[in-house]
Scaffold this active site. Structure first.
Site, PDB file in Angstrom:
ATOM      1  N   HIS A   1       0.814  -1.220   0.000  1.00 14.76           N
ATOM      2  CA  HIS A   1       0.000   0.000   0.000  1.00 14.76           C
ATOM      3  C   HIS A   1       0.844   1.265   0.000  1.00 14.76           C
ATOM      4  O   HIS A   1       0.455   2.283  -0.572  1.00 14.76           O
ATOM      5  CB  HIS A   1      -0.967  -0.016   1.196  1.00 14.76           C
ATOM      6  CG  HIS A   1      -2.202  -0.804   0.922  1.00 14.76           C
ATOM      7  ND1 HIS A   1      -2.526  -1.942   1.593  1.00 14.76           N
ATOM      8  CD2 HIS A   1      -3.181  -0.633  -0.012  1.00 14.76           C
ATOM      9  CE1 HIS A   1      -3.655  -2.427   1.117  1.00 14.76           C
ATOM     10  NE2 HIS A   1      -4.060  -1.669   0.154  1.00 14.76           N
TER      11      HIS A   1
ATOM     12  N   CYS B   1      -9.250  -1.561 -12.868  1.00 17.69           N
ATOM     13  CA  CYS B   1      -8.912  -0.536 -11.877  1.00 17.69           C
ATOM     14  C   CYS B   1      -7.673  -0.903 -11.062  1.00 17.69           C
ATOM     15  O   CYS B   1      -7.410  -0.284 -10.033  1.00 17.69           O
ATOM     16  CB  CYS B   1     -10.091  -0.267 -10.937  1.00 17.69           C
ATOM     17  SG  CYS B   1     -10.558  -1.679  -9.931  1.00 17.69           S
TER      18      CYS B   1
END
Length: 762
Positions: free
Chosen positions: A365, A677
């Site tokens: 992340h 995405c």
């Protein structure tokens, strides 16, 4: 056997230098195996020769001075084969080569095992006897096991050995030390390193050179006295409940802190040039390692007492240390053992030039966040001596996943030209902001943005985003210490919907679990990526799901640009249940008098099971969005946050490409929207292939939008389809990327995404 292996590994780990580590190995192995000789040969990275680096039994005077060529001798044979060689008479073997000056002519039996780290042979561990006898299977197994355990330690010691002292003056100018990681976010950063670390954690405290010895010693003594007072207060508070023996433990703690013990050693380390926190770490960890090597279980347990004392002193030292913001007087390269989003949140964005994380991968992340912010990043630099890089000049190459420390003027000049070229590309991108994303032959592609922060709205619109393809609702959940209320969620979602209206905004329902945790809703599992996450959590907690659905629909009142997306779908039953709940939520909001319409609903295709049911799913929803990150992870069985297998995670793997093409083929005749995405959509190379397959919408970080648009506007759909046809014939991911790189260069579009000089620096 296990305890012996553990003790040897602990001793080697505690060694202060590579030569010391190697000497411990040869000394301890020789004794453990009752061998007459034990030697370590390491591969010279430049010459590929096997250098005798340490020995017990041979002539120690030639260590570091003699070597065997890459195709010479039994040692190199072990290295070439990458497997053990066990001989009762080495002299008669055709590969035997006498190493002049070593004194090995007396020794006949030979057992050599390779030292391998990340598939790379670092060297060879050898034991020898005078007698002609073959080492038995147990001895061979012991040496193989030990070699496997020590490989990582030796690799790390080799890397950190490049910087042998705290004193910067001891590092030659222009050393160009190079370390390899994984590309996290493209770009180049040149600047000074600043090591960040979580508070009160001894293990991650970096070394930092200082000349202000008196001030550091004073700070240390103040922290020491504060801990002494803490211990005395604790002793007085509970003394009436303790026996005399138990109370004596507090006296032991105070003696450990005495000037003649730990405290005196810390002061000596400070006088040698380390700051107080680094000196404390060195001393405490050295003592802990000594305790851990002891056979007595009681004494081994004292290591935890010492660690506790060290943390207490450290916490008091850190109370006086400058805050994170005060440490950043200029834009810097942030380095950490494991960078987190919360760490980055404490640093002003304008003070971050680049990021380097020892742990993590290109799809962690932090890396995704770095790409969103356009910060050059390298992840998974496992052998980087990060603790010694505070205030050190660095170059971070986010294109190739490399870090250079103490760079030479020539290297700095080369990389500065890359930075200048990047700036020119940014100016070229600016001219494209208001132009459509379409090919030279008129094929239109919609570019949406992935977001989770309100600050992204203006930046995304400035870069030409045509809508939100993925709004991550877990972000506002993660920054709170409780679940946000329905009313709070309405405000959050309304901000996104209004910011992009009338363009569509795709809001994903809560996707927690895996590597996304809520502190107030912990999910502890053996295998979280195959566990309770995404839609599985929210369907089990209707109170969470319904509050979120109602908030989304209420937020869309009068705007009518909401799309709802369901994550982690693995079967049609989940979609049926979720659709029924969404319709119920819509009816409830409608009854309350809000001006709303039933939103379009879609599912994420990110699990292999969904790929094979995509036709059935397309008949139930309005759109499909492929999450290429998780789809790649699950198809390849690779944890994308694990740097050890980061090289295996590749969205251009032929299996991934075939799955993506299969999805398009299955729904070609269905009236359903189709988008991607994941991070692959923001990679210009991936964007070309996805467009050629037939995907209509690509959603990415706002930083990637200009690059993708520039590339798409400079090729034709026919060129893209030719490229796709070429790579679909290939069976290796590396071959796919090499072929695409060549085809993009031939089409004169590679320059739009990667400065030309990055290939020259390789």
């Amino acid at each position: 056997m296990l305890s012996l292996l553990r003790r040897i590994t602990q001793e080697v780990t505690a060694a202060q230098s590579l030569p010391a580590a190697l000497d411990i190995i040869v000394r301890r192995v020789r004794r453990a195996m009752r061998a007459e000789v034990c030697s370590i040969y390491l591969v010279d990275a430049n010459t590929k020769e096997y250098v005798l680096m340490a020995t017990r039994g041979l002539n120690a005077d030639v260590a570091g001075l003699v070597s065997l060529k890459a195709n010479e001798g039994l040692v190199s044979l072990v290295g070439r084969r990458a497997e053990p060689v066990n001989l009762d008479d080495a002299h008669i073997h055709p590969s035997f080569h006498y190493l002049k000056g070593s004194g090995e002519e007396r020794y006949r039996s030979f057992l050599g095992v390779p030292i391998i780290h990340h598939r790379q042979v670092l060297g060879v561990l050898v034991v020898q006897h005078e007698d002609k006898r073959r080492f038995d299977e147990g001895e061979e197994a012991f040496l193989i096991t030990l070699s496997a355990q020590l490989a990582g330690v030796i690799a790390h010691a080799e890397a950190t050995g490049a910087i042998a002292s705290l004193t910067p003056n001891n590092i030659p100018n222009g050393s160009d030390f190079r370390y390899k990681g994984v590309p996290g976010s493209s770009g180049v950063a040149i600047g000074r390193g600043v090591v960040v670390f979580p508070p009160a954690d001894l293990d991650v405290i970096p070394d930092r050179y200082t000349t202000e010895f008196d001030a550091e010693i004073q700070d240390f003594y103040q922290a020491l006295e504060a801990v002494r007072q803490d211990i005395r207060r604790a002793s007085n508070r509970i003394s009436q409940h303790l026996s005399a023996d138990e109370k004596a433990l507090f006296d032991v703690y105070l003696k450990i802190l005495d000037d003649n013990s730990v405290a005196g050693e810390v002061v000596r380390k400070i006088k040698e040039g380390n700051w107080a926190q680094g000196a404390l770490r060195q001393v405490i960890k050295a003592h802990i390692n000594q305790f851990n090597r002891m056979d007595d279980p009681y004494l081994r347990e004292r290591a935890s007492d010492l660690r506790d004392l060290g943390r207490r002193i450290l916490s008091h030292l850190q109370e006086k240390a400058p805050t994170v913001i005060e440490r950043f007087s200029e834009p810097s390269i942030i380095i950490g053992e494991e960078l987190t989003a919360s760490m980055l949140g404490e640093i002003p964005i304008d003070k971050i030039k680049g990021l380097v994380s020892v742990m993590g991968s290109g799809n962690s992340h932090v890396a995704i966040l770095a790409r969103a912010m356009g910060i050059p990043t390298v992840m998974g630099a496992l052998d980087l001596p990060y603790a010694q890089l505070d205030k050190v000049d660095l170059i971070v190459d986010g294109y190739l996943g490399k870090i250079f420390t103490h760079p030479s003027e020539a290297l700095l000049e080369n990389y500065q030209q890359i930075v200048d070229e990047e700036r020119l590309l940014e100016e070229e991108y600016e001219t494209l902001k208001d132009l459509p994303c379409e090919t030279l032959d008129g094929q239109r592609l919609s570019l949406y943005v992935n977001t989770g922060l309100s600050a992204d709205i203006v930046r995304s619109l400035d870069r030409g985003a045509e809508g939100i393809g993925l709004y991550r609702t877990e972000v506002p959940f993660m920054v709170r210490d409780r679940f946000p209320t329905e009313a709070e969620q309405v405000v959050i979602y309304r901000q996104q919907l209004e910011g992009f209206a009338p363009a569509p905004v795709t809001v994903r329902t809560l996707d927690i679990g895996g590597d996304k945790a809520l502190s107030y809703f912990p999910i502890n599992e053996e295998n979280p990526f195959l566990g309770w996450r995404g839609i599985r959590v929210t369907l089990d907690h209707l109170e969470i799901f319904m509050a979120q659905i109602r908030a989304m629909i209420k937020a869309s009142a009068g705007l009518h640009n909401l799309k709802i997306m369901l994550p982690m779908i693995s079967n049609v039953a989940e979609v049926e249940e979720a659709m029924a709940l969404i319709r119920r939520g819509y009816a409830e909001v409608k009854e309350e008098g809000h001006d709303v319409r039933m939103p379009k609903v879609g599912v994420m295709i990110e699990i292999p099971a969904a790929v094979y049911q995509v036709k059935e799913l397309s008949e139930m929803v309005d759109f499909l969005s492929v999450g290429s990150n998780d789809l790649t992870q699950y198809l390849l069985a690779v944890d994308r946050n694990n740097p050890r297998v980061a090289d295996l995670y590749n969205s251009f793997h032929p299996s991934v490409l075939r799955a993506l093409l299969s999805i398009v083929d299955q729904v070609r005749d269905e009236d359903v929207g189709l988008s991607v995405c994941g991070e692959m959509a923001g990679d210009p190379m991936g964007a070309i292939l996805l467009m050629a397959m037939g995907y209509e919408i690509l959603s990415m970080s706002s930083t990637s939008l200009p690059k993708v648009k520039a590339v798409i506007r400079n090729i034709s759909k026919q060129q893209a389809q030719f490229m796709l046809a070429e790579v679909m014939k290939l069976s290796h991911a590396e071959a796919v990327t090499q072929t695409m790189t060549r085809l993009m260069r031939e089409a004169n579009i590679e320059r739009l995404i990667r400065p030309s000089k990055t290939t020259e620096v390789e």
